[in-house]
Write an enzyme that holds these catalytic residues in place. Structure first.
Site, PDB file in Angstrom:
ATOM      1  CG  HIS A 176      -6.828  -5.808   1.002  1.00 38.52           C
ATOM      2  ND1 HIS A 176      -7.400  -5.550   2.215  1.00 38.52           N
ATOM      3  CD2 HIS A 176      -5.519  -5.472   1.109  1.00 38.52           C
ATOM      4  CE1 HIS A 176      -6.476  -5.091   3.046  1.00 38.52           C
ATOM      5  NE2 HIS A 176      -5.333  -5.032   2.403  1.00 38.52           N
ATOM      6  CG  HIS A 210      -1.892  -1.095   1.287  1.00 32.14           C
ATOM      7  ND1 HIS A 210      -2.906  -1.237   0.358  1.00 32.14           N
ATOM      8  CD2 HIS A 210      -2.030  -2.137   2.145  1.00 32.14           C
ATOM      9  CE1 HIS A 210      -3.627  -2.310   0.656  1.00 32.14           C
ATOM     10  NE2 HIS A 210      -3.115  -2.873   1.734  1.00 32.14           N
TER      11      HIS A 210
END
Length: 333
Positions: free
Chosen positions: A220, A58
């Site tokens: 996700h 991320h």
């Protein structure tokens, strides 16, 4: 479609990216054992310290915000996976300089499991730790069921505000109360038009087709129930900003923080066009933006879309947001 990424052995992704992060920012951070990224100034910290955790993939979140005025230790898991609790306990022990530790956890199943096990072990060891959970995704649960809400980009300003409160010499209870007050008055809504691929496997995280977008997409690739035909920037901004205002209950005359956080493959041009419309809407409603950010803070590889974040602000929170910090991906002087 074959995945095209500049990587080596997929098994070494996290190890190599942490080496690169530390090497590129060696004046601010260093790499420790158990996949820890550590603030270089931690050793001399005579204050409350801050530990957080989360999966890699991320970037720049979360380790890009380790440094003076924000996070002291980030414990990193594999791609999109939480680290184990023992590493987090060890990080808290390392971080504690006698004033206690604030432990910030994003609300995702793996992170919460690790966070709860970590706190149980810390209690056994008699460590002075308070946990704050960020859980501000409005798409997957109503505010009254906040424990079911996912943690999105709101962790970043929470780090900043908590870090500034700690730097002012506030007690652990005071730092935790400020962080919790901010977390209780923030909301995020994400939209995606194209999913990412898992960099280890090449698997698609979401399939949105050619003509659709999804409002409420998770970190996700989780669906948010907001699949709909693609809309213009202004239409999308209006849907999202009104949803955030309603969720937090922002009224005319109030002050807010507003972020447009790119998810990885949405251009700055698009983000700025969205921000422009948000400002227009808020101005019409007599709501003042007193703090903002447009750019990438927390990404999902090459997912196309963005997260819109809003928080209710007051003078104290604004002062803490504007206080000095020095980290690899956020610096304030």
């Amino acid at each position: 479609m074959k995945m095209k990424k500049f990587i080596n052995n997929p098994e070494n992704l996290t190890d190599e990216l942490l080496d690169g992060l530390a090497a590129a920012n060696r004046d601010i951070i260093h790499r420790g054992e158990e996949n820890m990224i550590i603030n270089n100034a931690l050793e001399g910290a005579d204050r409350v310290t801050i530990v957080t955790q989360g999966g890699s993939g991320h970037e720049p979140a979360i380790s890009g915000f380790v440094g003076e005025g924000m996070v002291d230790i980030s414990v990193v898991g594999d791609i999109f996976a939480a680290p184990g609790p023992q590493a987090c306990v060890d990080a808290i022990k390392l971080a504690d300089k006698g004033k206690g530790v604030l432990y910030i956890v994003l609300n995702h199943a793996g992170n919460m499991l690790t966070g709860n096990l970590t706190m149980k072990q810390c209690k056994k060891l008699g460590l002075n730790v308070v946990k704050v959970v960020t859980q501000e995704d409005v798409s997957n649960a109503p505010r009254e069921n906040a424990d079911d809400r996912r943690g999105l980009v709101g962790c970043i300003p929470t780090y900043k505000i908590a870090g500034a409160a700690a730097a002012e010499g506030k007690s652990l209870e005071e730092v935790a109360a400020i962080a919790q007050r901010f977390a209780d008055n923030m909301a995020t809504l994400a939209v995606a038009v194209r999913g990412a691929t898992h960099p280890s496997t090449g698997a698609a995280l979401a399939d949105l087709g050619e003509d659709d977008m999804e409002i409420g997409m998770g970190q996700h690739g989780e669906g948010g129930g907001g699949r709909q035909p693609m809309k213009s920037a202004d239409e999308t901004a209006e849907i999202m900003v009104n949803a955030l205002l309603k969720d937090i209950g922002i009224q005319s005359g109030e002050k807010v923080m507003l972020f447009i956080n790119g998810s990885g493959a949405t251009t700055l041009m698009e983000q700025l066009i969205i921000y422009r419309k948000c400002e227009q809407i808020l101005k019409e409603k007599n709501i003042e933006i007193v703090a903002n950010y447009v750019g990438e803070l927390l990404t999902v590889q090459e997912q196309a879309g963005f997260q819109m974040f809003m928080a209710r602000m007051d003078d104290e929170l604004l002062r803490l947001w504007n206080a000095p910090c020095r980290t690899p991906y956020l610096t304030k002087k």
